[in-house]
Design an enzyme around this catalytic site. Structure first.
Site, PDB file in Angstrom:
ATOM      1  N   ASP A  21       0.837  -1.206   0.000  1.00 41.81           N
ATOM      2  CA  ASP A  21       0.000   0.000   0.000  1.00 41.81           C
ATOM      3  C   ASP A  21       0.869   1.253   0.000  1.00 41.81           C
ATOM      4  OD1 ASP A  21      -2.288  -1.664   0.201  1.00 41.81           O
ATOM      5  OD2 ASP A  21      -1.884  -1.889   2.342  1.00 41.81           O
ATOM      6  N   HIS A  74      -5.145  -3.879   5.529  1.00 38.47           N
ATOM      7  CA  HIS A  74      -4.830  -4.129   4.122  1.00 38.47           C
ATOM      8  C   HIS A  74      -6.021  -4.723   3.386  1.00 38.47           C
ATOM      9  CE1 HIS A  74      -2.657  -4.988   0.485  1.00 38.47           C
ATOM     10  NE2 HIS A  74      -3.036  -6.247   0.552  1.00 38.47           N
TER      11      HIS A  74
HETATM   12  P1  NAD Z   1       0.050 -18.270  -5.821  1.00 39.22           P
HETATM   13  O1  NAD Z   1      -1.122 -19.175  -5.919  1.00 39.22           O
HETATM   14  O2  NAD Z   1       0.753 -17.897  -7.069  1.00 39.22           O
HETATM   15  O3  NAD Z   1       1.141 -18.884  -4.836  1.00 39.22           O
HETATM   16  C1  NAD Z   1       0.808 -19.421  -3.601  1.00 39.22           C
HETATM   17  C2  NAD Z   1       1.793 -20.519  -3.292  1.00 39.22           C
HETATM   18  O4  NAD Z   1       1.509 -20.993  -1.987  1.00 39.22           O
HETATM   19  C3  NAD Z   1       1.710 -21.710  -4.252  1.00 39.22           C
HETATM   20  O5  NAD Z   1       2.991 -22.012  -4.769  1.00 39.22           O
HETATM   21  C4  NAD Z   1       1.189 -22.839  -3.375  1.00 39.22           C
HETATM   22  O6  NAD Z   1       1.696 -24.127  -3.723  1.00 39.22           O
HETATM   23  C5  NAD Z   1       1.700 -22.388  -2.012  1.00 39.22           C
HETATM   24  N1  NAD Z   1       0.989 -23.005  -0.889  1.00 39.22           N
HETATM   25  C6  NAD Z   1      -0.338 -23.186  -0.723  1.00 39.22           C
HETATM   26  N2  NAD Z   1      -0.572 -23.813   0.442  1.00 39.22           N
HETATM   27  C7  NAD Z   1       0.623 -24.028   1.018  1.00 39.22           C
HETATM   28  C8  NAD Z   1       1.045 -24.643   2.219  1.00 39.22           C
HETATM   29  N3  NAD Z   1       0.172 -25.163   3.080  1.00 39.22           N
HETATM   30  N4  NAD Z   1       2.365 -24.688   2.478  1.00 39.22           N
HETATM   31  C9  NAD Z   1       3.258 -24.152   1.616  1.00 39.22           C
HETATM   32  N5  NAD Z   1       2.925 -23.569   0.459  1.00 39.22           N
HETATM   33  C10 NAD Z   1       1.615 -23.517   0.169  1.00 39.22           C
HETATM   34  O7  NAD Z   1      -0.446 -16.953  -5.051  1.00 39.22           O
HETATM   35  P2  NAD Z   1       0.315 -15.538  -4.939  1.00 39.22           P
HETATM   36  O8  NAD Z   1      -0.077 -14.678  -6.060  1.00 39.22           O
HETATM   37  O9  NAD Z   1       1.755 -15.785  -4.663  1.00 39.22           O
HETATM   38  O10 NAD Z   1      -0.393 -14.933  -3.629  1.00 39.22           O
HETATM   39  C11 NAD Z   1      -0.222 -15.557  -2.391  1.00 39.22           C
HETATM   40  C12 NAD Z   1      -1.041 -14.855  -1.299  1.00 39.22           C
HETATM   41  O11 NAD Z   1      -0.548 -13.528  -1.095  1.00 39.22           O
HETATM   42  C13 NAD Z   1      -2.513 -14.690  -1.649  1.00 39.22           C
HETATM   43  O12 NAD Z   1      -3.295 -14.967  -0.504  1.00 39.22           O
HETATM   44  C14 NAD Z   1      -2.641 -13.229  -2.022  1.00 39.22           C
HETATM   45  O13 NAD Z   1      -3.926 -12.718  -1.822  1.00 39.22           O
HETATM   46  C15 NAD Z   1      -1.648 -12.614  -1.075  1.00 39.22           C
HETATM   47  N6  NAD Z   1      -1.172 -11.264  -1.425  1.00 39.22           N
HETATM   48  C16 NAD Z   1      -0.957 -10.399  -0.412  1.00 39.22           C
HETATM   49  C17 NAD Z   1      -0.498  -9.120  -0.670  1.00 39.22           C
HETATM   50  C18 NAD Z   1      -0.242  -8.156   0.452  1.00 39.22           C
HETATM   51  O14 NAD Z   1      -0.115  -6.964   0.186  1.00 39.22           O
HETATM   52  N7  NAD Z   1      -0.096  -8.580   1.675  1.00 39.22           N
HETATM   53  C19 NAD Z   1      -0.244  -8.738  -1.991  1.00 39.22           C
HETATM   54  C20 NAD Z   1      -0.464  -9.648  -3.001  1.00 39.22           C
HETATM   55  C21 NAD Z   1      -0.949 -10.932  -2.710  1.00 39.22           C
HETATM   56  C1  LMR Z   2      -2.938  -6.432  -3.297  1.00 36.77           C
HETATM   57  O1  LMR Z   2      -3.182  -5.435  -2.623  1.00 36.77           O
HETATM   58  O2  LMR Z   2      -2.553  -6.352  -4.476  1.00 36.77           O
HETATM   59  C2  LMR Z   2      -3.090  -7.790  -2.684  1.00 36.77           C
HETATM   60  O3  LMR Z   2      -3.679  -7.720  -1.430  1.00 36.77           O
HETATM   61  C3  LMR Z   2      -3.728  -8.789  -3.573  1.00 36.77           C
HETATM   62  C4  LMR Z   2      -5.180  -8.513  -3.823  1.00 36.77           C
HETATM   63  O4  LMR Z   2      -5.983  -9.426  -3.622  1.00 36.77           O
HETATM   64  O5  LMR Z   2      -5.518  -7.413  -4.244  1.00 36.77           O
END
Ligand code: NAD
Ligand code: LMR
Length: 338
Positions: free
Chosen positions: A171, A198
């Site tokens: 953010d 967030h």
């Molecule tokens: P993705 O599906 O590409 O990757 C997730 C990974 O987690 C996969 O490789 C999967 O195999 C692994 N996984 C699932 N369960 C697991 C477990 N029990 N143990 C180990 N690994 C496991 O998803 P992504 O795009 O990398 O996003 C991941 C998360 O981050 C989502 O929940 C998304 O919403 C979040 N996110 C948060 C923010 C933030 O600002 N905090 C920003 C973007 C995304």
């Molecule tokens: C973001 O802010 O990009 C992440 O939290 C992923 C989402 O679901 O928007």
């Protein structure tokens, strides 16, 4: 003429003391965030060991980044043979991007049913195998997954509120970038605090405390809305293929770097992050993101929100209402599904 060959390990003995050996572990390392985050951590000189864990694919990611000639070891782990225990052994910082991302039309809260149990189980493993580690939670919905980790660690008697962080840095980097596009400035020089949580209206950009306090009216409303809903922009553009991964990896790498610099004793390292905070505990809101000074023990000082205007006061009120529900949902989940 003699040339002295300097190996990686010799370099390490010159440049890092034992106190600065930092193993960073990524849980979910094969994912959209996990892979670029692993790359960025391999490039960070404060990271001396990198542990990469995922349900599948982490050894491949580890083999790949391990060829980059920086001063750190890398190992990949899978669930076979209790790989998570090995991965977490000796961790200084554990980053958790494991979990499913959004598709168009979903809110972050729609991820709760899947991600709550993933994060709960990983938190149990952290409590067992890396009880002293700092933990940065990336998996959504952050407003609920951070309380989930806290409850799990409490149940194991391993909770240290100074060591648990919801990574809200994305953010902040969005705010810096979006305001620079509006004002035609250098984004790397922008200062723009974002507080709250967030997701949607819980994300509270403080224009009045930024370098551009005079942005007002429609321009301000549009800027605030873009920061609050920046995630949706990416989800829509990816059209079903997930949410922000590359900008998130950069955000998490920045957070990890700040944390490790604070741990190393660098002064005045400040990042907004979602932590166990006294600010609104009286109103039943145990976690809140404001600027936090990071130090050797993690949270060194939680800054107050500071002076805000009437418009921002309203944003904060709206954020608090949603945050309270999101936090309670995480806490109740662990109570009902220990
Ligand atoms: P993705 O599906 O590409 O990757 C997730 C990974 O987690 C996969 O490789 C999967 O195999 C692994 N996984 C699932 N369960 C697991 C477990 N029990 N143990 C180990 N690994 C496991 O998803 P992504 O795009 O990398 O996003 C991941 C998360 O981050 C989502 O929940 C998304 O919403 C979040 N996110 C948060 C923010 C933030 O600002 N905090 C920003 C973007 C995304
Ligand atoms: C973001 O802010 O990009 C992440 O939290 C992923 C989402 O679901 O928007």
């Amino acid at each position: 003429m003699f040339r002295t060959r300097v190996t990686g390990s010799t370099l390490r003995s010159f440049s890092t003391s034992a106190a600065r050996q930092h193993k960073v572990v990524v849980l979910g390392a094969n994912g959209g965030i996990g892979q670029p985050l692993s790359l960025l951590l391999k490039l960070n000189k404060n990271v001396t060991d990198l542990g990469l864990y995922d349900l599948r694919g982490a050894p491949g990611v580890a083999a790949d980044v391990s060829h980059i000639p920086t001063n750190s070891t890398v190992a990949g782990y899978s669930p076979d043979n209790n790989g998570i225990a090995e991965a977490l052994k000796g961790a200084k910082l554990v980053l958790i991007p494991a979990g499913v991302p959004r598709k168009p039309g979903m809110t972050r809260d729609d991820l709760f049913n899947t991600n709550a149990s993933i994060v709960r189980d990983l938190a149990k493993a952290v409590g067992e195998h890396a009880p002293d580690a700092f933990v940065g939670v990336i998996a959504n919905p952050v407003n609920s997954t951070v309380p989930i980790v806290a409850e799990v660690l409490k149940s194991k008697g391993k909770y240290d509120p100074k060591k648990l962080f919801g990574v809200t840095t994305l953010d902040v980097i969005r705010a810096e970038r979006f305001v620079s596009q509006l004002e035609h400035t250098n984004p790397t020089k922008e200062y723009f605090p974002v507080v709250g949580g967030h997701s949607g209206v819980t994300i509270v950009p403080l224009v009045s405390q930024s370098d551009h306090p005079d942005i007002a009216g429609e321009a301000r409303d549009k800027l605030v809305h873009r920061i609050q809903f920046g995630g949706d922009e990416v989800v829509k553009a990816k059209d079903g293929a997930g949410s922000a991964t590359l900008s998130m990896a950069q955000a998490a790498a920045r957070f990890a770097d700040s944390l490790l610099r604070g741990v190393n004793g660098e002064k005045d390292v400040v990042e907004p992050t979602f932590v166990d905070s006294p600010l609104f505990k009286g109103e039943g809101i145990d976690f809140f993101s404001t600027k936090v000074t990071l130090g050797p023990n993690g949270v060194e000082e939680i800054h107050p929100i500071g002076k805000v205007n009437e418009y921002e006061e309203k944003l904060i009120e709206a954020a608090k209402a949603d945050l309270k529900k999101n936090i309670e949902k995480g806490v109740n989940f662990v109570k009902q599904n220990p």
